[in-house]
Design a protein around this motif. Structure first.
Motif, PDB file in Angstrom:
ATOM      1  N   TRP A   1       0.705  -1.372  -0.047  1.00 22.50           N
ATOM      2  CA  TRP A   1      -0.182  -0.119  -0.010  1.00 22.50           C
ATOM      3  C   TRP A   1       0.697   1.276  -0.011  1.00 22.50           C
ATOM      4  N   PHE A   2       0.501   2.142  -0.904  1.00 20.06           N
ATOM      5  CA  PHE A   2       1.095   3.645  -0.976  1.00 20.06           C
ATOM      6  C   PHE A   2       0.255   4.412  -0.665  1.00 20.06           C
ATOM      7  N   ARG A   3       0.671   5.843  -0.518  1.00 18.37           N
ATOM      8  CA  ARG A   3      -0.146   6.987  -0.101  1.00 18.37           C
ATOM      9  C   ARG A   3       0.474   8.249  -0.944  1.00 18.37           C
ATOM     10  N   GLN A   4      -0.351   8.731  -1.562  1.00 20.06           N
ATOM     11  CA  GLN A   4       0.028  10.235  -2.159  1.00 20.06           C
ATOM     12  C   GLN A   4      -0.812  11.291  -2.014  1.00 20.06           C
ATOM     13  N   ALA A   5      -0.121  12.161  -1.277  1.00 17.71           N
ATOM     14  CA  ALA A   5      -0.960  13.416  -0.969  1.00 17.71           C
ATOM     15  C   ALA A   5      -0.690  14.480  -2.153  1.00 17.71           C
ATOM     16  N   PRO A   6      -1.699  15.468  -2.269  1.00 18.71           N
ATOM     17  CA  PRO A   6      -1.583  16.375  -3.403  1.00 18.71           C
ATOM     18  C   PRO A   6      -0.043  16.891  -3.300  1.00 18.71           C
ATOM     19  N   GLY A   7       0.555  17.221  -4.482  1.00 19.19           N
ATOM     20  CA  GLY A   7       1.852  17.962  -4.607  1.00 19.19           C
ATOM     21  C   GLY A   7       2.760  17.059  -3.834  1.00 19.19           C
ATOM     22  N   LYS A   8       2.755  15.680  -3.662  1.00 19.23           N
ATOM     23  CA  LYS A   8       3.715  14.920  -2.802  1.00 19.23           C
ATOM     24  C   LYS A   8       4.078  13.701  -3.948  1.00 19.23           C
ATOM     25  N   GLU A   9       5.110  12.898  -3.335  1.00 23.04           N
ATOM     26  CA  GLU A   9       5.484  11.858  -4.131  1.00 23.04           C
ATOM     27  C   GLU A   9       4.576  10.799  -3.420  1.00 23.04           C
TER      28      GLU A   9
ATOM     29  N   ALA B   1      -5.702  12.096   0.875  1.00 24.43           N
ATOM     30  CA  ALA B   1      -4.563  11.259   0.155  1.00 24.43           C
ATOM     31  C   ALA B   1      -5.139  10.320  -0.655  1.00 24.43           C
ATOM     32  N   VAL B   2      -4.586   9.770  -1.575  1.00 21.96           N
ATOM     33  CA  VAL B   2      -4.817   8.727  -2.447  1.00 21.96           C
ATOM     34  C   VAL B   2      -4.162   7.365  -1.920  1.00 21.96           C
ATOM     35  N   TYR B   3      -4.743   6.438  -1.800  1.00 21.33           N
ATOM     36  CA  TYR B   3      -4.004   5.340  -1.421  1.00 21.33           C
ATOM     37  C   TYR B   3      -4.218   4.229  -2.620  1.00 21.33           C
ATOM     38  N   TYR B   4      -2.887   3.708  -3.103  1.00 22.02           N
ATOM     39  CA  TYR B   4      -2.638   2.878  -3.919  1.00 22.02           C
ATOM     40  C   TYR B   4      -2.277   1.402  -3.612  1.00 22.02           C
ATOM     41  N   CYS B   5      -2.774   0.379  -4.107  1.00 25.43           N
ATOM     42  CA  CYS B   5      -2.320  -0.931  -3.845  1.00 25.43           C
ATOM     43  C   CYS B   5      -1.561  -1.248  -4.975  1.00 25.43           C
TER      44      CYS B   5
ATOM     45  N   TYR C   1       2.153  -4.063 -10.709  1.00 20.73           N
ATOM     46  CA  TYR C   1       0.905  -3.696 -10.948  1.00 20.73           C
ATOM     47  C   TYR C   1       0.260  -2.862 -10.239  1.00 20.73           C
ATOM     48  N   TRP C   2      -0.494  -1.938 -10.408  1.00 22.70           N
ATOM     49  CA  TRP C   2      -0.917  -0.984  -9.557  1.00 22.70           C
ATOM     50  C   TRP C   2      -2.500  -0.866  -9.650  1.00 22.70           C
ATOM     51  N   GLY C   3      -3.389  -0.427  -8.754  1.00 19.45           N
ATOM     52  CA  GLY C   3      -4.952  -0.183  -8.813  1.00 19.45           C
ATOM     53  C   GLY C   3      -4.779   1.453  -9.052  1.00 19.45           C
ATOM     54  N   GLN C   4      -6.319   1.805  -9.146  1.00 22.38           N
ATOM     55  CA  GLN C   4      -6.386   3.088  -9.669  1.00 22.38           C
ATOM     56  C   GLN C   4      -6.314   4.111  -8.434  1.00 22.38           C
ATOM     57  N   GLY C   5      -6.361   3.447  -7.145  1.00 22.47           N
ATOM     58  CA  GLY C   5      -6.485   4.466  -6.040  1.00 22.47           C
ATOM     59  C   GLY C   5      -7.745   4.626  -5.335  1.00 22.47           C
ATOM     60  N   THR C   6      -7.667   4.922  -4.282  1.00 24.18           N
ATOM     61  CA  THR C   6      -9.031   5.471  -3.410  1.00 24.18           C
ATOM     62  C   THR C   6      -8.658   6.358  -2.506  1.00 24.18           C
ATOM     63  N   GLN C   7      -9.450   7.644  -2.649  1.00 26.47           N
ATOM     64  CA  GLN C   7      -9.133   8.779  -1.859  1.00 26.47           C
ATOM     65  C   GLN C   7      -9.733   8.426  -0.346  1.00 26.47           C
ATOM     66  N   VAL C   8      -8.819   9.064   0.528  1.00 25.31           N
ATOM     67  CA  VAL C   8      -9.270   9.116   2.008  1.00 25.31           C
ATOM     68  C   VAL C   8      -9.145  10.625   2.421  1.00 25.31           C
ATOM     69  N   THR C   9     -10.174  10.860   2.999  1.00 21.56           N
ATOM     70  CA  THR C   9     -10.185  12.240   3.698  1.00 21.56           C
ATOM     71  C   THR C   9     -10.490  12.224   5.011  1.00 21.56           C
ATOM     72  N   VAL C  10      -9.653  12.788   5.836  1.00 30.13           N
ATOM     73  CA  VAL C  10      -9.931  12.887   7.274  1.00 30.13           C
ATOM     74  C   VAL C  10     -10.181  14.299   7.842  1.00 30.13           C
ATOM     75  N   SER C  11     -11.333  14.100   8.193  1.00 32.42           N
ATOM     76  CA  SER C  11     -11.962  15.767   8.607  1.00 32.42           C
ATOM     77  C   SER C  11     -11.592  15.995   9.892  1.00 32.42           C
ATOM     78  N   SER C  12     -11.465  17.041  10.548  1.00 30.09           N
ATOM     79  CA  SER C  12     -11.102  17.485  11.911  1.00 30.09           C
ATOM     80  C   SER C  12     -12.454  17.552  12.654  1.00 30.09           C
TER      81      SER C  12
END
Length: 121
Positions: A36-44, A91-95, A110-121
């Motif tokens: 599993w990998f994580r990508q936030a906007p503007g980040k690797e 962030a988008v999480y990819y498997c 191989y990679w999936g298309q990703g699924t977004q996770v948003t954590v609100s305060s």
């Protein structure tokens, strides 16, 4: 060719939990290490966890104790259980699937298309 499809992302409040799933298309699922990998906007894209074909686990220090990776070979699925989520940028999480139990994105085939996770305060 292995197709990966993530699901389970969405909006959750800080302190809550989410379980991401990644289901694969092929019966060769048990032959692949999964990550599993994580990508936030503007980040690797960054590594968060991996599970070997034999169930060996490795996760990034930032998630140890809160998040857990697991796999169900009979269902061709890898899971990412996230508990005690902290408020942060969406962030988008990819498997990913690969032949090596590693932490580098380039080592996965191989990679999936990703699924977004948003954590609100």
């Amino acid at each position: 060719q292995v197709q990966l499809v993530e699901s389970g992302g969405g909006l959750v409040q800080a302190g809550g939990s989410l379980r991401l799933s990644c289901t694969t298309s092929g019966r060769s699922f048990s032959s692949y290490a999964m990550g599993w990998f994580r990508q936030a906007p503007g980040k690797e894209r960054s590594f968060v966890a991996a599970i070997s074909t034999r169930g060996g686990l490795y996760s990034a220090d930032s998630v140890k104790g809160r998040f857990t990776i697991s796999r169900d070979n009979a269902k061709y699925t890898v899971f990412w259980q996230m508990n005690s989520l902290k408020h942060e940028a969406p962030a988008v999480y990819y498997c990913a699937a690969g032949l090596q139990f590693i932490t580098t994105a380039g080592g996965y085939l191989y990679w999936g298309q990703g699924t977004q996770v948003t954590v609100s305060s």
